[in-house]
Design an enzyme around this catalytic site. Sequence first.
Site, PDB file in Angstrom:
ATOM      1  N   ARG A  43      -2.143  -8.273  -6.179  1.00  0.00           N
ATOM      2  CA  ARG A  43      -1.763  -6.714  -5.653  1.00  0.00           C
ATOM      3  C   ARG A  43      -0.386  -6.565  -5.691  1.00  0.00           C
ATOM      4  O   ARG A  43       0.486  -6.032  -5.002  1.00  0.00           O
ATOM      5  CB  ARG A  43      -1.645  -6.798  -4.112  1.00  0.00           C
ATOM      6  CG  ARG A  43      -3.073  -6.807  -3.857  1.00  0.00           C
ATOM      7  CD  ARG A  43      -4.379  -6.460  -2.278  1.00  0.00           C
ATOM      8  NE  ARG A  43      -4.930  -6.371  -2.092  1.00  0.00           N
ATOM      9  CZ  ARG A  43      -6.780  -6.760  -1.719  1.00  0.00           C
ATOM     10  NH1 ARG A  43      -5.725  -8.692  -3.188  1.00  0.00           N
ATOM     11  NH2 ARG A  43      -7.853  -6.350  -1.809  1.00  0.00           N
ATOM     12  N   ASN A  60      -1.340  -9.422  13.553  1.00  0.00           N
ATOM     13  CA  ASN A  60      -1.975  -8.710  12.483  1.00  0.00           C
ATOM     14  C   ASN A  60      -1.561  -7.392  12.951  1.00  0.00           C
ATOM     15  O   ASN A  60      -0.776  -6.254  11.518  1.00  0.00           O
ATOM     16  CB  ASN A  60      -3.255  -9.014  12.202  1.00  0.00           C
ATOM     17  CG  ASN A  60      -3.799  -9.502  11.511  1.00  0.00           C
ATOM     18  OD1 ASN A  60      -4.922 -10.160  10.309  1.00  0.00           O
ATOM     19  ND2 ASN A  60      -4.655 -11.021  12.299  1.00  0.00           N
ATOM     20  N   CYS A  76      -8.146 -19.375  15.238  1.00  0.00           N
ATOM     21  CA  CYS A  76      -8.439 -19.478  16.261  1.00  0.00           C
ATOM     22  C   CYS A  76     -10.231 -19.457  15.397  1.00  0.00           C
ATOM     23  O   CYS A  76     -10.711 -19.987  16.603  1.00  0.00           O
ATOM     24  CB  CYS A  76      -8.321 -18.203  16.346  1.00  0.00           C
ATOM     25  SG  CYS A  76      -7.250 -16.950  16.700  1.00  0.00           S
ATOM     26  N   ARG A 111       1.061  -1.074  -0.098  1.00  0.00           N
ATOM     27  CA  ARG A 111       0.146   0.049  -0.136  1.00  0.00           C
ATOM     28  C   ARG A 111       0.869   1.497  -0.270  1.00  0.00           C
ATOM     29  O   ARG A 111       0.899   2.458  -0.468  1.00  0.00           O
ATOM     30  CB  ARG A 111      -0.911  -0.123   1.005  1.00  0.00           C
ATOM     31  CG  ARG A 111      -1.545  -0.612   1.242  1.00  0.00           C
ATOM     32  CD  ARG A 111      -3.016  -0.677   2.048  1.00  0.00           C
ATOM     33  NE  ARG A 111      -3.196  -1.276   3.301  1.00  0.00           N
ATOM     34  CZ  ARG A 111      -2.808  -1.983   3.805  1.00  0.00           C
ATOM     35  NH1 ARG A 111      -3.904  -3.844   3.183  1.00  0.00           N
ATOM     36  NH2 ARG A 111      -3.095  -2.934   4.614  1.00  0.00           N
ATOM     37  N   ARG A 131     -13.765  -1.051  43.138  1.00  0.00           N
ATOM     38  CA  ARG A 131     -13.662  -1.317  44.435  1.00  0.00           C
ATOM     39  C   ARG A 131     -14.107  -1.791  46.324  1.00  0.00           C
ATOM     40  O   ARG A 131     -12.943  -1.105  47.113  1.00  0.00           O
ATOM     41  CB  ARG A 131     -15.631  -0.765  44.974  1.00  0.00           C
ATOM     42  CG  ARG A 131     -16.396   0.519  43.832  1.00  0.00           C
ATOM     43  CD  ARG A 131     -18.061   0.437  43.962  1.00  0.00           C
ATOM     44  NE  ARG A 131     -17.882   1.158  45.553  1.00  0.00           N
ATOM     45  CZ  ARG A 131     -19.223   0.512  46.174  1.00  0.00           C
ATOM     46  NH1 ARG A 131     -20.264   0.374  44.953  1.00  0.00           N
ATOM     47  NH2 ARG A 131     -19.465   1.142  47.340  1.00  0.00           N
ATOM     48  N   ASP A 173       4.094 -14.869  16.200  1.00  0.00           N
ATOM     49  CA  ASP A 173       3.245 -15.715  16.833  1.00  0.00           C
ATOM     50  C   ASP A 173       5.070 -16.501  17.204  1.00  0.00           C
ATOM     51  O   ASP A 173       5.635 -17.253  18.281  1.00  0.00           O
ATOM     52  CB  ASP A 173       2.839 -16.878  16.785  1.00  0.00           C
ATOM     53  CG  ASP A 173       1.495 -16.928  16.983  1.00  0.00           C
ATOM     54  OD1 ASP A 173       0.704 -15.851  17.441  1.00  0.00           O
ATOM     55  OD2 ASP A 173       0.196 -17.681  16.167  1.00  0.00           O
TER      56      ASP A 173
END
Length: 452
Positions: free
Chosen positions: A68, A305, A41, A18, A442, A283
């Site tokens: 791309r 990511n 995942c 990009r 609290r 990872d």
Amino acid sequence: MVIGGDAAGMSAASQARRLKGSDELEIVAFERGHFTSYSACGIPYWVGGDVGERDELIARTPEEHRARDIDLRMRTEVTEIDVAGGRVRARDIDSGAESWTSYDKLVIATGARPIRPDLPGADAPGVHGVQTLDDGQALIDSLTRTRGRRAVVVGAGYIGVEMAEALINRGYEVTVVNRGSEPMSTLDPDMGRLVHEAMEGMGITMVDNAQVTKVHTGEDGRVRAVATEDAEYPADVVVLGIGVRPETALAKAAGLPLGAHGGLLTDLSMRVRGHENIWAGGDCVEVLDLVSGQERHFALGTHANKHGQVIGSNVGGGYATFPGVVGTAVSKVCDLEIARTGLREKDARRVGLQYETVTIESTSRAGYYPKASLMTVKMLAERRTGRLLGVQIVGREGAAKRVDIAAVALTARMTVEQMTALDLGYAPPFSPVWDPVLVAARKAARAVVQGF
């Protein structure tokens, strides 16, 4: 050049593209598997039937990456990194042909490998690891062919409990064999006990403090049982959910710096320490734990990511950093939600922090509102300063994502006293007047004062 075609590697390649056009930057990527940019995942939910098709887990195909202007070479495994020569050796898995390719900038995104026990029978048909889409497909094929309905899951971490759910959804009788004292070692044992009790209530047989010693096979060579030192558990299929280690054999052989957990060490830009033109992410790296101040290994797609975005920006001529993590993770087994962020008690002790702990029970909604469910929240705060150190949550619907409140507070280094003043959203369908996390804050604030 990118080694690894999943989250970190292809995020880096896409971000660099990009920022730089094809005439300014040539990108070559190697992936040894059949798929790119997929959600590992999501595999347990595909196996369990919540996700209908494998391709729903794929974010971007090899063809989309090539469109791309990324030279993506599938089924190609990098076997050696020559740091001094600025090149890598790669092998075409199908043909066996090998060749060297030079690079100016290298991105290592080799991920993590499942821990597979070195036991008799561990490689028998019917014994499955679950790390890649190929692994998931092999398990589904095995479940389809298997006549029996008995499954043993070895390990009770995230993958173990998620695979237990998947197998329950498929109608299997499930036994989970865990060498720890309670499931989910990412929680403190008292919170893990809640998970144990809930899983048993779902009909899952939980076997804790048990070390697998052998996988027995039948006359056909296929798995028939899992043995521990004290017992034997019949099995028509076995799923290994023991965990993962950074996949850094290539990096180690190349002399790149590794941390205490076996992951690559990088600076804030994700550049490998001491190497100007090599980056690493996902990872296979260790990252800074913002709470403890130490390097740790967190194998999560969210981090991978982000690493890829940072690397791609820097390789592509921009600027970005990855400051670290607080260790946030959520999971579920059937209707039980499990969440944690920050430090456990043993983590705090290991780094020399003194702390107070509190545990509260509350509800996901106003108590009078229909379907309000119980949740348990445990909170750790540093003694004297009151700084939040960690939060664990176990409950039903509406429990897990509340951990994000604590994740933000940890990142901002807030005290539990400061947390009590947070302006959180309230309406009876969503929360009690005092959100459960704030009730715990609290109580922790009072404990810190009393402890001091």
